[in-house]
Design a protein around this motif. Sequence first.
Motif, mmCIF file in Angstrom:
data_model
loop_
_atom_site.group_PDB
_atom_site.id
_atom_site.type_symbol
_atom_site.label_atom_id
_atom_site.label_comp_id
_atom_site.label_asym_id
_atom_site.label_seq_id
_atom_site.Cartn_x
_atom_site.Cartn_y
_atom_site.Cartn_z
ATOM 1 N N SER A 38 58.878 64.455 100.877
ATOM 2 C CA SER A 38 59.353 63.176 100.313
ATOM 3 C C SER A 38 59.770 62.392 101.611
ATOM 4 C CB SER A 38 60.844 63.478 99.731
ATOM 5 O OG SER A 38 61.550 63.981 100.221
ATOM 6 N N ASP A 40 62.502 61.205 102.994
ATOM 7 C CA ASP A 40 63.483 61.590 103.750
ATOM 8 C C ASP A 40 63.456 63.188 104.250
ATOM 9 O OD1 ASP A 40 63.992 63.096 101.361
ATOM 10 O OD2 ASP A 40 65.517 62.307 100.597
ATOM 11 N N ARG A 83 55.612 56.790 97.697
ATOM 12 C CA ARG A 83 55.532 55.456 98.109
ATOM 13 C C ARG A 83 56.394 55.456 99.257
ATOM 14 N NH1 ARG A 83 56.719 51.279 93.460
ATOM 15 N NH2 ARG A 83 59.059 51.973 93.770
ATOM 16 N N VAL A 85 58.934 53.961 101.991
ATOM 17 C CA VAL A 85 60.223 53.269 101.641
ATOM 18 C C VAL A 85 60.352 52.310 102.776
ATOM 19 C CG1 VAL A 85 62.881 53.511 101.771
ATOM 20 C CG2 VAL A 85 61.430 55.488 100.773
ATOM 21 N N THR A 86 60.505 51.036 102.504
ATOM 22 C CA THR A 86 60.634 49.816 103.300
ATOM 23 C C THR A 86 61.823 49.210 102.928
ATOM 24 O OG1 THR A 86 59.014 48.399 101.815
ATOM 25 C CG2 THR A 86 57.953 49.554 103.110
ATOM 26 N N THR A 89 61.825 47.764 99.333
ATOM 27 C CA THR A 89 61.642 48.903 98.232
ATOM 28 C C THR A 89 63.006 48.657 97.342
ATOM 29 O OG1 THR A 89 60.348 50.344 99.723
ATOM 30 C CG2 THR A 89 61.373 51.232 97.656
ATOM 31 N N THR A 91 62.842 50.748 94.245
ATOM 32 C CA THR A 91 63.168 51.953 93.579
ATOM 33 C C THR A 91 62.565 52.817 94.423
ATOM 34 O OG1 THR A 91 62.820 50.878 91.460
ATOM 35 C CG2 THR A 91 62.662 53.363 91.585
ATOM 36 N N LYS A 92 63.637 53.724 94.799
ATOM 37 C CA LYS A 92 62.827 54.879 95.673
ATOM 38 C C LYS A 92 62.622 56.181 94.898
ATOM 39 C CE LYS A 92 66.057 53.424 99.224
ATOM 40 N NZ LYS A 92 67.181 53.680 100.292
ATOM 41 N N ASN A 93 62.151 57.250 95.699
ATOM 42 C CA ASN A 93 61.648 58.188 94.883
ATOM 43 C C ASN A 93 60.588 58.288 94.076
ATOM 44 O OD1 ASN A 93 63.949 60.016 96.336
ATOM 45 N ND2 ASN A 93 65.373 59.317 94.998
ATOM 46 N N HIS A 108 58.678 58.736 88.990
ATOM 47 C CA HIS A 108 60.195 58.543 89.362
ATOM 48 C C HIS A 108 60.506 60.001 89.703
ATOM 49 C CE1 HIS A 108 64.536 57.523 89.823
ATOM 50 N NE2 HIS A 108 63.909 56.965 90.829
#
Length: 283
Positions: A38, A40, A83, A85-86, A89, A91-93, A108
Amino acid sequence: MNFEENAHVPSQERSNFKLVPKITISENTSEVFAVRFSPDGKFVAAGCGDGAIRVFNAHTGVLAYNLQGGSSVALPTTALRFRPVTATTRTKNVFVAANAAGAVQHWHMTSGKCLHSMEEDDGNQVYALDYNAEGTKFVTAGKDTAIRVYDESTKTLLQTMKGGRGYSVDVTPGHSNRIFSVKVLDDDENMVISGGWDNTVQLWDLREGNAVRSFYGPHICGDSLDVCRNEVVTGSWRPENQLEVWDLGSGRKISDVPWHTHSVPNQQSCMLYAAQFSKEGRG
């Protein structure tokens, strides 16, 4: 699954270092065809041979999420990409996954919901995919040897690129057999690199609409192609010269990375399905 570490060293010195396992996840009940961290670094998602997508805690190895439960009759999940993360963004994850049935699905992770699903034309089997650095586009590739470019927000097809035999000087460069790995260059989203069964690595230019350069060598059968700065790492499904580093500009091989698995007498050589640079460019 093993997660491995190595010191950050120049490519010419990599052969002097050994890969050291950091953590082993043994609870998975199926073969693993694709694996990704992921953004992170807290989780690792695995695309499995029974069609399941299992997400593990990267620090403990414990199963955290089980998406699309496995089945003995399901086709393998062959590719995964989170996807990026910018700043824009919402929706994360979120990650996109592809399988050998030709489905491309957005998931998701934390809710376990499938956000979008589509199938490519003419029964194509999808083996590879990747995002551009901004997460605004993604590309897919597979059985029919074509590179497809999609808009992330609308999920619409923007472009299809397909060439001839990659090692022939008489036709437009391109793959002549199945594509198993694809990567959008981080520093130029118009450039895409791919590899597969035809023992070639192809460099595609979206502005030209076809492959513009290629080099011969790696036999790629999984998600085993990556680029860091001007170097390409490839993992080949063969008993020797499995892990190699190449110069992106010239296509010249820089080094073979030793991959020894003969600690047990008469043990077969390990043939690679996956290979990737770390985010810091480490081997």
